[in-house]
Design an enzyme around this catalytic site. Structure first.
Site, PDB file in Angstrom:
ATOM      1  N   HIS A 166     -41.635 -91.310 104.723  1.00  0.00           N
ATOM      2  CA  HIS A 166     -40.763 -90.710 104.015  1.00  0.00           C
ATOM      3  C   HIS A 166     -39.411 -90.484 104.826  1.00  0.00           C
ATOM      4  CE1 HIS A 166     -44.255 -89.680 101.671  1.00  0.00           C
ATOM      5  NE2 HIS A 166     -43.502 -89.548 100.718  1.00  0.00           N
TER       6      HIS A 166
ATOM      7  N   HIS B 155     -44.275 -84.325 103.373  1.00  0.00           N
ATOM      8  CA  HIS B 155     -44.043 -85.521 103.312  1.00  0.00           C
ATOM      9  C   HIS B 155     -42.942 -85.751 104.735  1.00  0.00           C
ATOM     10  CE1 HIS B 155     -41.185 -83.745 100.349  1.00  0.00           C
ATOM     11  NE2 HIS B 155     -40.471 -84.387 100.764  1.00  0.00           N
TER      12      HIS B 155
ATOM     13  N   LEU C 295     -47.472 -80.090  97.002  1.00  0.00           N
ATOM     14  CA  LEU C 295     -46.436 -79.047  97.187  1.00  0.00           C
ATOM     15  C   LEU C 295     -46.530 -77.692  97.034  1.00  0.00           C
ATOM     16  CD1 LEU C 295     -43.876 -81.905  95.867  1.00  0.00           C
ATOM     17  CD2 LEU C 295     -43.993 -80.939  98.317  1.00  0.00           C
TER      18      LEU C 295
ATOM     19  N   GLY D  63     -39.258 -80.016  95.505  1.00  0.00           N
ATOM     20  CA  GLY D  63     -40.554 -80.272  95.035  1.00  0.00           C
ATOM     21  C   GLY D  63     -41.478 -79.100  94.994  1.00  0.00           C
TER      22      GLY D  63
ATOM     23  N   ILE E 284     -32.592 -84.339  94.946  1.00  0.00           N
ATOM     24  CA  ILE E 284     -33.124 -85.694  94.610  1.00  0.00           C
ATOM     25  C   ILE E 284     -34.814 -85.630  94.585  1.00  0.00           C
ATOM     26  CG2 ILE E 284     -33.780 -87.924  95.251  1.00  0.00           C
ATOM     27  CD1 ILE E 284     -30.973 -87.881  94.238  1.00  0.00           C
TER      28      ILE E 284
ATOM     29  N   HIS F  63     -36.394 -91.595  99.654  1.00  0.00           N
ATOM     30  CA  HIS F  63     -37.439 -90.690  99.468  1.00  0.00           C
ATOM     31  C   HIS F  63     -38.815 -91.177 100.160  1.00  0.00           C
ATOM     32  CE1 HIS F  63     -40.170 -87.442  98.719  1.00  0.00           C
ATOM     33  NE2 HIS F  63     -40.803 -88.276  97.940  1.00  0.00           N
TER      34      HIS F  63
ATOM     35  N   SER G 187     -63.509 -55.559  87.890  1.00  0.00           N
ATOM     36  CA  SER G 187     -64.540 -56.393  87.436  1.00  0.00           C
ATOM     37  C   SER G 187     -65.086 -57.376  88.523  1.00  0.00           C
ATOM     38  CB  SER G 187     -63.879 -57.482  86.234  1.00  0.00           C
ATOM     39  OG  SER G 187     -63.416 -56.837  85.107  1.00  0.00           O
TER      40      SER G 187
ATOM     41  N   GLU H 215     -53.810 -66.522  90.509  1.00  0.00           N
ATOM     42  CA  GLU H 215     -54.992 -67.022  91.327  1.00  0.00           C
ATOM     43  C   GLU H 215     -54.475 -67.956  92.460  1.00  0.00           C
ATOM     44  OE1 GLU H 215     -54.557 -67.227  87.847  1.00  0.00           O
ATOM     45  OE2 GLU H 215     -56.008 -65.736  87.131  1.00  0.00           O
TER      46      GLU H 215
ATOM     47  N   PHE I 230     -61.763 -69.141  86.344  1.00  0.00           N
ATOM     48  CA  PHE I 230     -60.445 -69.295  86.891  1.00  0.00           C
ATOM     49  C   PHE I 230     -60.113 -69.917  88.118  1.00  0.00           C
ATOM     50  CE2 PHE I 230     -59.985 -65.642  83.786  1.00  0.00           C
ATOM     51  CZ  PHE I 230     -59.394 -66.408  82.798  1.00  0.00           C
TER      52      PHE I 230
ATOM     53  N   HIS J   3     -68.588 -63.455  86.971  1.00  0.00           N
ATOM     54  CA  HIS J   3     -68.730 -63.614  85.701  1.00  0.00           C
ATOM     55  C   HIS J   3     -69.197 -65.127  85.738  1.00  0.00           C
ATOM     56  CE1 HIS J   3     -67.013 -59.983  85.826  1.00  0.00           C
ATOM     57  NE2 HIS J   3     -66.790 -59.721  84.289  1.00  0.00           N
TER      58      HIS J   3
ATOM     59  N   HIS K 141     -63.602 -68.410  78.700  1.00  0.00           N
ATOM     60  CA  HIS K 141     -63.919 -67.524  79.955  1.00  0.00           C
ATOM     61  C   HIS K 141     -65.313 -67.590  80.653  1.00  0.00           C
ATOM     62  CE1 HIS K 141     -60.294 -65.527  78.746  1.00  0.00           C
ATOM     63  NE2 HIS K 141     -60.507 -64.383  79.789  1.00  0.00           N
TER      64      HIS K 141
ATOM     65  N   ARG L 109     -71.957 -61.455  85.830  1.00  0.00           N
ATOM     66  CA  ARG L 109     -71.550 -60.115  85.328  1.00  0.00           C
ATOM     67  C   ARG L 109     -72.779 -59.389  84.978  1.00  0.00           C
ATOM     68  NH1 ARG L 109     -69.995 -59.253  79.011  1.00  0.00           N
ATOM     69  NH2 ARG L 109     -68.813 -57.349  79.397  1.00  0.00           N
TER      70      ARG L 109
END
Lengths: 674, 674
Positions: free
Chosen positions: B31, B71, B121, B161, B192, B266, B388, B415, B441, B465, B477, B524
């Protein structure tokens, strides 16, 4: 339309509230706080604005309502029941239980009127952006002067949690760029999340952020006030030049004397005593849970008559449209139904055969273009990698305001929003969306791909640069575990074609697979065209795996490969025969899922149980290949991260070579021959 | 310090530029655009502000510089080489080749002076937020009046980016909430990206967005002007009340007559001709590639003398600190080195034994607290799920301004940023971070978990969980494919403990595993304490798998289980013996990775090759279990999405039961007995 809160309004709102908390209480599980706080906002929307027909949740020109805060599901079920959708009070009584239409979070397909499966935060918001894009696109293509047959809004309810997720920032920024003026987002700003006040982690100026995204921001208004919400919605609808965010200040657990305004109201039942006290504070006269005052039911069930009227009016207008534009009317209907145009498969004959070694991404790009020429519903793009993923539709333009007629979507460097927006496009109907990026960046969009699979959406994910073949960009850009990651998602069909012909077949399969998402996994680097003189044709890709090379006598060993490694396996088979008198069958296995769906008879024909000598070759993790090669088979792959160097060199250094395959196969065969 | 661009400055900047494009040209890959455009900005930072010591990249009080736009790696390598880090011109000549320290994207550990691996990124940006948090936290804990021994800045270079990724929005919002005044982000705003002008997808007002996040926004300034950038940096450093974003307008591919300002600059080499023309336009006098004018090298190598001076000064101050605060000095040194305090393992004796069935998340939370009491470097939190996930450190407070001394981080519903920030905390040193959320998650944070593994960071991920045991929240979930997903990441140790005792051992292992990240996977729901009267102790968790129940005669079948399913397998073993005279060995296999690392002798002792009758039980995808049970073994699991209903009911409905295990084992044994 009135502009002030009537007794009827109050009664309806409290009916929604009490029904929701009764459901949570009956389940001894769920979220009472958001329904109590947001009931007024959503009631105003549904009562005064939302154009829908409870008797026909599939009516195409309905407004979409997305509950991005999916944990507030009881609120949605209450509205669906009260306005007369096909959900029974019994479902609410058995909220969150096996067999109920009132699941813990809203689920597409399970509950009439649920527009999308929500719960994982931020997803509903991005889905709504996709729906609003689909509306603009279909309107651009099908509306004609005097004929606005695609003409609806997309509404979305979001929570603090939705707006903390980066996904919603990505989608909001793109929605601003695209000036989606028919998207109206209601923000249930209650200042509380699970850990307590949002002040501990979320002090940003949300209004300022959305204004920076190019949105019209209205409020904060009092989200408990019918008239303020009504005025805000009127204002939002009056400006179609940009999407609107209405900030509604509310109180989580509104009405609960001991839990209102606190995290304690969020994610567990209020308890019997507190439920009673809450009803008392709301001025609710009825002791019996699930009581629905006749007056409230009558008032809200009026939605059915309104809905029938709207649909009837639209049908009249659509009939007039059909008279004037019969072809367009038929096309629109077909596209909305998800059915492909007659003869679509023949479009693929237009893909020129690869005469020289070609990257599968290149051929797949040609297949996409061939299909796009005859399947107008196909639209999509990439997360700023179109020149590399080869997914541009050459004879179309960008999807962009004010025309919105282009089919190339510029998602920007926003993989997660891209996938979630594609889900929204598919959910809306009339669009078969595709999304592309490098395979390694599948990681950025996993939650949305999972939801596509869970919902069974016809979304096509195109992942290029699928191995260490990426080369110089190094380990951050070289997928190792990602093909398996895709295979691990239930309901996702994963196809990793071996050459140009298989790449065309991959697109054919993805197009035909309308029952769920497909991931097409493609090389950056060139691969040779496969010699099929002693094997099955590439159309057998539809069976998931097939014998691509059969030796002239009973095989001693099976080489199973996918994608760019099939040609390595083929070369190894030649060498095994030439140098060691070993007969090797080569199986191309582009798709595990398609293969698993074949009858046992076919599977055992391809991989005869008696033949234990098996080698797998795939430039990714070997984990999982034991399914086909057994504990004592040999898996050639790469179980560590890659390196920065030219791709061919990495294949050599990491032992993904003809030599490795020959050695593995020879040692297995020797083991048997003793 | 001067405030205007000198000839020396111009020469140095052009040396950086030409060195970068020569490296890209030599590699025929890479790049060139970003190094040409951003060289001036970064030069000013490194020449006038960055406090670092090229001779000792590990000096703890150095400023951190993060190239989030990974990059642009050639730019960083040029700076590292020119200022005198341990990287040779030869590395730049062999940019992106096998064995070079100048990899395609910056890689931690490979190249001295690289603070973090970047490329995907947004990650570097969030890492930088974590580093700035670590600095504030260590400063709060160790600085004393008159003793500022932790006293540095974190600088970060981001691209368009980076700022489009949702991850950076999440991290920026949290950085604003936390008022991280020593974080300075330089935005290389060149308008760009790969697909062309950012106007097609990124029209937002970035300045407005960051102001809304609570940042100080400076500029736009001319990023090609030394004095403008210098003034902006001075201004940013003058305000320590909040993080700063300096918007620098630049030109991608600056100097290239035919490619400047376009996407063509680029991601691929300029080409030989264009490289020549670019040098000409930059006023570069030298034809030979990789020419470094003596004057430029001397000027930039002055960084070594400056760095030595800074470090010497700091060492003097640290010696004074040590005299006054010997315990603190020793502790800080130990924590920065990553070594755990003596006797840390004994802390776990403080975890009370579980007398009743207990969720593993609960015991794990107690283990965390026991460790936290004696391991001050341990800090972390959750993405708004602490109540939790049970990961709060009870005797500490929130990490928050102005004190910054708390150990509980409130990440908000973010997260991805949580995981990436934890990487930054670990990268900074002095912190052993943990991050927690629901297992499902994990999907939101996969890219950052992968980078933790790639970098070998000591980060502990706590996922609770962990199965359909989640129950009523439903399929959105309920993780199905996620344990397998974790196992697929090279270098990540995954532990799914079966009961309270194993939960304690899981934390012990995670703490000891400083060479890479560990994921602890927890229930859980309550699980019984395992009867270990006929098996190995829970400390054998360190071996990955162990015999937790051995029958009184040679086993007919092996039941292999993890986590909450171990107790199902144990009950099945009892029943098999009682009802069918079948002897079943039960193997608890909390960690595949730890087991694979054992000597073959041990592995074959636990899973004797002669014993083919094997059943696996895990409430997740069966994919991959063939590794241990073979093609003809039986895998009890769940290969489809879950449902909304109470967890116990789901185990029954989906056949994750004692009965299923007994049937599977019986049929395998019958098959042998004929």
């Amino acid at each position: 339309m009135t502009n002030s809160q009537t007794e009827r309004d109050s009664l309806c709102i409290n009916t929604i509230r009490t029904l929701s908390i009764d459901a949570v209480q009956a389940a001894r599980s769920g979220h009472p706080g958001a329904p109590l706080g947001a009931a007024a906002m959503v009631y105003v929307l549904w009562d005064r604005f939302l154009k829908h027909n409870p008797a026909n949740p599939a009516w195409p020109d309905r407004d979409r309502f997305v509950l991005s805060a999916g944990h507030a599901s009881a609120l949605l079920y209450s509205l669906l029941y009260l306005t007369g959708y096909d959900i029974q009070l019994e479902d609410l009584r058995s909220f969150r239980q096996w067999g109920s239409k009132a699941a813990g979070h809203p689920e597409l397909g399970l509950t009439p009127g649920v527009e999308t499966t929500t719960g994982p935060l931020g997803q509903g918001f991005a889905n709504a952006v996709g729906m609003a894009m689909a509306e603009r696109w279909l309107a651009a293509r099908y509306n004609r002067p005097g004929h606005r047959i695609v003409d609806h809004h997309t509404y979305c309810l979001v929570s603090d949690g939705d707006l903390q997720e980066g996904l919603s920032s990505e989608a909001a920024s793109l929605a601003g760029t695209l000036k989606l003026g028919r998207l109206v987002v209601l923000y249930d700003s209650n200042g509380i999340s699970i850990e307590g006040s949002t002040s501990i982690s979320f002090t940003e100026d949300v209004a300022g952020r959305f204004a920076a995204f190019g949105w019209r921001v209205i409020g904060p208004v009092d989200g408990l006030s019918v008239s303020e919400v009504e005025n805000a919605l009127t204002e939002a609808r009056s400006d179609e030049s940009r999407p609107s965010l209405i900030i509604c200040r509310t109180v989580i657990g509104y009405g609960s004397p001991n839990k209102a305004g606190s995290a304690a109201a969020h994610g567990e039942p209020l308890g019997e005593d507190e439920t009673r006290l809450t009803k008392k504070q709301l001025g609710w006269e009825y002791e019996e849970p699930f009581t629905i005052p006749r007056e409230a039911l009558d008032a809200m069930r009026a939605a059915r008559a309104r809905g029938a009227g709207w649909q009837k009016d639209w049908e009249k207008r659509f009939a007039a449209y059909r008279r004037e534009f019969p072809v367009e009317a038929t096309n629109l209907e077909r596209e909305l139904s998800g059915v492909l145009p007659d003869g679509w498969e023949a479009l693929l004959h237009g893909v020129p055969a690869a005469t020289a070694p070609t990257a599968t991404r290149v051929t797949a790009g040609k297949a996409l273009n061939a299909l796009a020429a005859g399947v107008p519903a196909l639209m999509g793009g990439s997360a700023d990698l179109t020149p590399s993923t080869k997914t541009s539709i050459a004879d179309s333009v960008d999807f962009a305001p004010p025309a919105y007629s282009g089919r190339n979507i510029r998602f920007g460097v926003r993989e997660h929003a891209m996938a979630s927006i594609c889900n929204g496009l598919a959910l809306h109907g009339g669009v078969i969306p595709y999304a592309s990026t490098f395979l390694v960046f599948y990681d950025y969009m996993r939650p949305a791909v999972r939801l596509a699979a869970l919902m069974g959406l016809h979304v096509i994910f195109v992942f290029t640069h699928d191995s260490i073949g990426v080369g110089e960009d190094g380990p951050t850009h070289q997928p190792i575990e990602h093909v398996f990651g895709l295979r691990s998602v239930p309901g996702l069909t994963v196809i990793r074609p071996a050459d140009a012909e298989e790449s065309v077949e991959a697109w054919r399969t993805a197009m035909a697979n309308s029952a769920g998402p497909t991931a097409i996994v493609l090389t950056r680097q060139n691969v040779p065209a496969i010699d099929r003189s002693a094997g099955a044709p590439a159309t057998d890709l539809a069976r998931g795996a097939y014998v691509v090379w059969e030796p002239s006598r009973t095989p001693d060993v099976i080489l199973i490969a996918t994608g760019s490694e099939v040609s390595i396996a083929l070369e190894a088979a030649q060498q095994l025969w030439r140098d060691g008198d070993t007969a090797a069958r080569v199986v191309s296995m582009p798709s595990w899922e398609l293969f698993e769906a074949q009858p046992q008879e076919y599977r055992e024909r391809v991989l005869p149980p008696v033949l234990h000598q098996r080698v797998s070759v795939e430039a990714g993790r070997t984990l999982g290949w034991e399914r086909y090669i057994g504990i004592r088979g040999r898996a050639i792959g790469i179980d560590h991260f890659g390196m920065s160097a030219p791709g061919e060199e990495l294949f050599l250094k990491f032992g993904l070579t003809v030599k490795s395959v020959v050695e593995a196969a020879s040692s297995l065969v020797k083991g048997v021959r003793g």
